[in-house]
Each structure stands twice: as C-alpha cells, then as structure tokens.
Design a protein around this motif. Structure first.
Motif, PDB file in Angstrom:
ATOM      1  N   ALA A  48       0.829  -1.201   0.000  1.00 34.49           N
ATOM      2  CA  ALA A  48       0.000   0.000   0.000  1.00 34.49           C
ATOM      3  C   ALA A  48       0.867   1.255   0.000  1.00 34.49           C
ATOM      4  CB  ALA A  48      -0.921   0.012   1.211  1.00 34.49           C
ATOM      5  N   SER A  49       0.446   2.257  -0.748  1.00 39.71           N
ATOM      6  CA  SER A  49       1.126   3.557  -0.730  1.00 39.71           C
ATOM      7  C   SER A  49       0.623   4.366   0.458  1.00 39.71           C
ATOM      8  CB  SER A  49       0.819   4.320  -2.022  1.00 39.71           C
ATOM      9  OG  SER A  49      -0.537   4.770  -2.020  1.00 39.71           O
ATOM     10  N   GLY A  50       1.213   5.529   0.643  1.00 41.19           N
ATOM     11  CA  GLY A  50       0.640   6.498   1.566  1.00 41.19           C
ATOM     12  C   GLY A  50      -0.495   7.236   0.866  1.00 41.19           C
ATOM     13  N   TRP A  51      -1.141   8.141   1.583  1.00 42.67           N
ATOM     14  CA  TRP A  51      -2.206   8.939   0.976  1.00 42.67           C
ATOM     15  C   TRP A  51      -1.597  10.052   0.126  1.00 42.67           C
ATOM     16  CZ3 TRP A  51      -7.204   7.898   0.581  1.00 42.67           C
ATOM     17  CH2 TRP A  51      -7.752   6.952   1.461  1.00 42.67           C
ATOM     18  N   ALA A  52      -2.073  10.184  -1.107  1.00 39.38           N
ATOM     19  CA  ALA A  52      -1.684  11.282  -1.997  1.00 39.38           C
ATOM     20  C   ALA A  52      -2.849  12.269  -2.026  1.00 39.38           C
ATOM     21  CB  ALA A  52      -1.389  10.751  -3.394  1.00 39.38           C
ATOM     22  N   GLU A  53      -2.617  13.493  -1.622  1.00 36.99           N
ATOM     23  CA  GLU A  53      -3.693  14.461  -1.440  1.00 36.99           C
ATOM     24  C   GLU A  53      -3.912  15.341  -2.670  1.00 36.99           C
ATOM     25  OE1 GLU A  53      -2.497  16.627   2.034  1.00 36.99           O
ATOM     26  OE2 GLU A  53      -3.095  15.031   3.404  1.00 36.99           O
ATOM     27  N   ASP A  54      -5.147  15.807  -2.815  1.00 38.11           N
ATOM     28  CA  ASP A  54      -5.489  16.868  -3.763  1.00 38.11           C
ATOM     29  C   ASP A  54      -5.033  16.580  -5.190  1.00 38.11           C
ATOM     30  OD1 ASP A  54      -6.530  18.280  -1.567  1.00 38.11           O
ATOM     31  OD2 ASP A  54      -4.595  19.213  -1.160  1.00 38.11           O
ATOM     32  N   HIS A  55      -5.492  15.466  -5.760  1.00 40.58           N
ATOM     33  CA  HIS A  55      -5.245  15.143  -7.169  1.00 40.58           C
ATOM     34  C   HIS A  55      -3.840  14.588  -7.441  1.00 40.58           C
ATOM     35  CE1 HIS A  55      -5.829  15.308 -11.511  1.00 40.58           C
ATOM     36  NE2 HIS A  55      -4.811  16.130 -11.648  1.00 40.58           N
ATOM     37  N   LYS A  56      -3.005  14.435  -6.410  1.00 40.91           N
ATOM     38  CA  LYS A  56      -1.666  13.888  -6.633  1.00 40.91           C
ATOM     39  C   LYS A  56      -1.759  12.382  -6.881  1.00 40.91           C
ATOM     40  CE  LYS A  56       0.930  17.383  -4.080  1.00 40.91           C
ATOM     41  NZ  LYS A  56      -0.183  18.239  -3.725  1.00 40.91           N
ATOM     42  N   VAL A  57      -0.728  11.820  -7.517  1.00 41.19           N
ATOM     43  CA  VAL A  57      -0.703  10.399  -7.882  1.00 41.19           C
ATOM     44  C   VAL A  57      -0.153   9.560  -6.731  1.00 41.19           C
ATOM     45  CG1 VAL A  57       0.222   8.688  -9.477  1.00 41.19           C
ATOM     46  CG2 VAL A  57      -0.418  10.944 -10.324  1.00 41.19           C
ATOM     47  N   ALA A  58      -0.882   8.520  -6.358  1.00 39.20           N
ATOM     48  CA  ALA A  58      -0.422   7.547  -5.359  1.00 39.20           C
ATOM     49  C   ALA A  58       0.236   6.378  -6.085  1.00 39.20           C
ATOM     50  CB  ALA A  58      -1.598   7.058  -4.519  1.00 39.20           C
ATOM     51  N   SER A  59       1.371   5.908  -5.571  1.00 39.77           N
ATOM     52  CA  SER A  59       2.163   4.894  -6.259  1.00 39.77           C
ATOM     53  C   SER A  59       2.568   3.780  -5.301  1.00 39.77           C
ATOM     54  CB  SER A  59       3.417   5.568  -6.838  1.00 39.77           C
ATOM     55  OG  SER A  59       4.286   4.627  -7.407  1.00 39.77           O
ATOM     56  N   ALA A  60       2.249   2.522  -5.662  1.00 38.41           N
ATOM     57  CA  ALA A  60       2.627   1.360  -4.848  1.00 38.41           C
ATOM     58  C   ALA A  60       3.457   0.412  -5.717  1.00 38.41           C
ATOM     59  CB  ALA A  60       1.390   0.647  -4.318  1.00 38.41           C
ATOM     60  N   THR A  61       4.666   0.067  -5.259  1.00 36.91           N
ATOM     61  CA  THR A  61       5.591  -0.755  -6.050  1.00 36.91           C
ATOM     62  C   THR A  61       5.864  -2.086  -5.361  1.00 36.91           C
ATOM     63  OG1 THR A  61       6.661   1.230  -6.948  1.00 36.91           O
ATOM     64  CG2 THR A  61       7.890  -0.831  -7.094  1.00 36.91           C
ATOM     65  N   CYS A  62       5.813  -3.157  -6.132  1.00 40.19           N
ATOM     66  CA  CYS A  62       6.100  -4.492  -5.604  1.00 40.19           C
ATOM     67  C   CYS A  62       7.583  -4.636  -5.255  1.00 40.19           C
ATOM     68  CB  CYS A  62       5.724  -5.563  -6.633  1.00 40.19           C
ATOM     69  SG  CYS A  62       3.956  -5.685  -6.948  1.00 40.19           S
ATOM     70  N   PRO A  63       7.901  -5.379  -4.192  1.00 40.78           N
ATOM     71  CA  PRO A  63       9.312  -5.576  -3.825  1.00 40.78           C
ATOM     72  C   PRO A  63      10.014  -6.538  -4.772  1.00 40.78           C
ATOM     73  CG  PRO A  63       7.867  -6.806  -2.354  1.00 40.78           C
ATOM     74  CD  PRO A  63       6.975  -5.993  -3.237  1.00 40.78           C
ATOM     75  N   ALA A  64      11.341  -6.541  -4.713  1.00 39.99           N
ATOM     76  CA  ALA A  64      12.153  -7.441  -5.541  1.00 39.99           C
ATOM     77  C   ALA A  64      11.757  -8.887  -5.277  1.00 39.99           C
ATOM     78  CB  ALA A  64      13.632  -7.238  -5.223  1.00 39.99           C
ATOM     79  N   GLY A  65      11.752  -9.691  -6.336  1.00 36.18           N
ATOM     80  CA  GLY A  65      11.393 -11.102  -6.199  1.00 36.18           C
ATOM     81  C   GLY A  65       9.917 -11.382  -6.340  1.00 36.18           C
ATOM     82  N   THR A  66       9.130 -10.317  -6.554  1.00 41.47           N
ATOM     83  CA  THR A  66       7.680 -10.488  -6.763  1.00 41.47           C
ATOM     84  C   THR A  66       7.290  -9.835  -8.089  1.00 41.47           C
ATOM     85  OG1 THR A  66       6.988  -8.446  -5.658  1.00 41.47           O
ATOM     86  CG2 THR A  66       7.271 -10.396  -4.274  1.00 41.47           C
ATOM     87  N   GLY A  67       6.121 -10.228  -8.613  1.00 40.51           N
ATOM     88  CA  GLY A  67       5.600  -9.635  -9.842  1.00 40.51           C
ATOM     89  C   GLY A  67       4.229  -9.031  -9.614  1.00 40.51           C
ATOM     90  N   LEU A  68       3.978  -7.889 -10.203  1.00 40.21           N
ATOM     91  CA  LEU A  68       2.672  -7.226 -10.100  1.00 40.21           C
ATOM     92  C   LEU A  68       1.626  -8.014 -10.879  1.00 40.21           C
ATOM     93  CD1 LEU A  68       1.168  -4.519  -9.233  1.00 40.21           C
ATOM     94  CD2 LEU A  68       1.653  -3.758 -11.578  1.00 40.21           C
ATOM     95  N   VAL A  69       0.512  -8.359 -10.237  1.00 40.36           N
ATOM     96  CA  VAL A  69      -0.563  -9.085 -10.915  1.00 40.36           C
ATOM     97  C   VAL A  69      -1.895  -8.329 -10.883  1.00 40.36           C
ATOM     98  CG1 VAL A  69       0.464 -11.355 -10.515  1.00 40.36           C
ATOM     99  CG2 VAL A  69      -1.171 -10.437  -8.857  1.00 40.36           C
ATOM    100  N   GLY A  70      -1.900  -7.156 -10.266  1.00 39.79           N
ATOM    101  CA  GLY A  70      -3.125  -6.373 -10.202  1.00 39.79           C
ATOM    102  C   GLY A  70      -3.006  -5.280  -9.161  1.00 39.79           C
ATOM    103  N   GLY A  71      -4.050  -4.495  -9.006  1.00 40.24           N
ATOM    104  CA  GLY A  71      -4.021  -3.411  -8.036  1.00 40.24           C
ATOM    105  C   GLY A  71      -5.391  -2.835  -7.800  1.00 40.24           C
ATOM    106  N   GLY A  72      -5.436  -1.791  -7.006  1.00 35.97           N
ATOM    107  CA  GLY A  72      -6.704  -1.157  -6.681  1.00 35.97           C
ATOM    108  C   GLY A  72      -6.490   0.131  -5.911  1.00 35.97           C
TER     109      GLY A  72
END
Length: 199
Positions: A48-72
């Motif tokens: 989970a990312s932190g909260w991005a306020e007022d139209h800013k982009v929130a970004s969550a990155t998977c750690p090394a050794g894992t692959g992104l399979v989806g989000g929300g």
C-alpha cells in the motif's frame, strides 16, 4: 469547502487468478497434484502507498522477487455542500514507466494505491493505448508472444464550471472481442487503456 468521504477499496483478483491458472496449466490434475499445486500457490503480498492528497498520484511498487498481478485503490472523494459527489477516480492502472507499480489518482480528492505482488511471478510489461477523446473506446493490446493478465485505465473526465466531475467511467475491462486486449471508455471524457502482458 468540499467534504471528504471514504470510498471502498477495490482490488482486482482476476489478474492473480489468471496468473495462477497459467502457471499451473498442463495435464488434467489428480487429487495428489491438486494438493501439491494448492500448497505451492503463493499468496499475493499487498503493498500500500501512503495517501496522496489533492489530485496527486499515489504509487505502490512491488518488492524485488515479486511480480505485479493487479491493483486497486482507496479514496477520499470530494463532495459539495449538498453532500453530492464532485470527484472521480481518474487513474487506476499499472505504470507504463515504472515496472511493477500500480498508480491511482483522483480528479480532486485524496487517493491511496494498492499493488498485488506474487512471489516468483514475472514482471509484466505494460502496454498503453493512445488517448481517445469524447467517450471513445481505448484499446491496449499485448504484443505477440505475451499474454494479458490484467489492466487498468487513465482518464480525463469532463467537469462543470466550478470543477465538479460530471462524467463517469463506463468500461475498464478485458475485451471479449479483441484477443489479449484491455479496453477503457468514459461517458463523455477521454480514456487511455493499459494492458499487463507477460511471457
């Protein structure tokens, strides 16, 4: 002053299921192989990312050794004095520039991004469509030799004079007619589709 309210977290398990099925495809399983496969299937790690306020982009990155399979996302949508929604999730999609990363952005309010990360899963290549305006359909298609495991959308919704959103996302889904393709569509505004593709 807009009032902020809390929206629901939406996580796409479809991509994780698709990856799991692809990883275990083969001959018809016996009871023993089914148990072994169940024991070997990794549980997604949620970042989970932190909260991005007022139209800013929130970004969550998977750690090394894992692959992104989806989000929300989770969101604090803005509302007017009549308690009517004046906001929209503009973006909920894999990043086209930063690997293994899920991005979320609201039109006006605050956003939090969630990435589903599977140990040992391949890092997907993200394919983005062009921007399509005026409620048109956007399509992102995985290249030959890769398979679609998920996708997302970015959008520019239409707004009224005071800046309240007057639009809605109508489509953010895999295509049933175009193979290996993710599609997106707004009611009135512009859309961009993103496809997650793995070898």
């Amino acid at each position: 002053m807009p009032v902020l309210t809390r929206a629901t977290v939406v996580l796409s398990a479809a991509a994780a299921i698709a990856f799991s099925l692809a990883a275990h495809a083969g001959p018809a399983p016996t009871a023993r192989t089914e148990l072994a496969a169940e024991a070997a299937t990794p549980t997604p790690k949620i970042v989970a990312s932190g909260w991005a306020e007022d139209h800013k982009v929130a970004s969550a990155t998977c750690p090394a050794g894992t692959g992104l399979v989806g989000g929300g996302f989770d969101s604090h949508n803005t509302r007017n004095r009549a308690d009517q929604n004046t906001d929209s999730v503009e973006e909920s999609a894999p990043s086209a520039t930063k690997s293994n990363t899920w991005l979320v952005q609201l039109s006006n309010g605050d956003a939090k991004s969630f990435a589903m990360c599977v140990p040992g899963a391949p890092t997907p290549k993200t394919v983005a469509s062009e921007w399509v305006a005026d409620g048109g359909w956007a399509y992102a298609t995985c290249p030959k030799g890769t398979a679609l495991i998920g996708g997302g959308t970015d959008s520019t919704p239409s707004k009224n004079g005071p800046g309240a959103v007057t639009d809605a996302q109508q489509v953010n889904a895999p295509s049933g007619k175009k193979a290996n393709t993710w599609m997106a569509q707004m009611m009135n505004g512009s859309s961009k589709a993103f496809a997650m593709c793995v070898k």
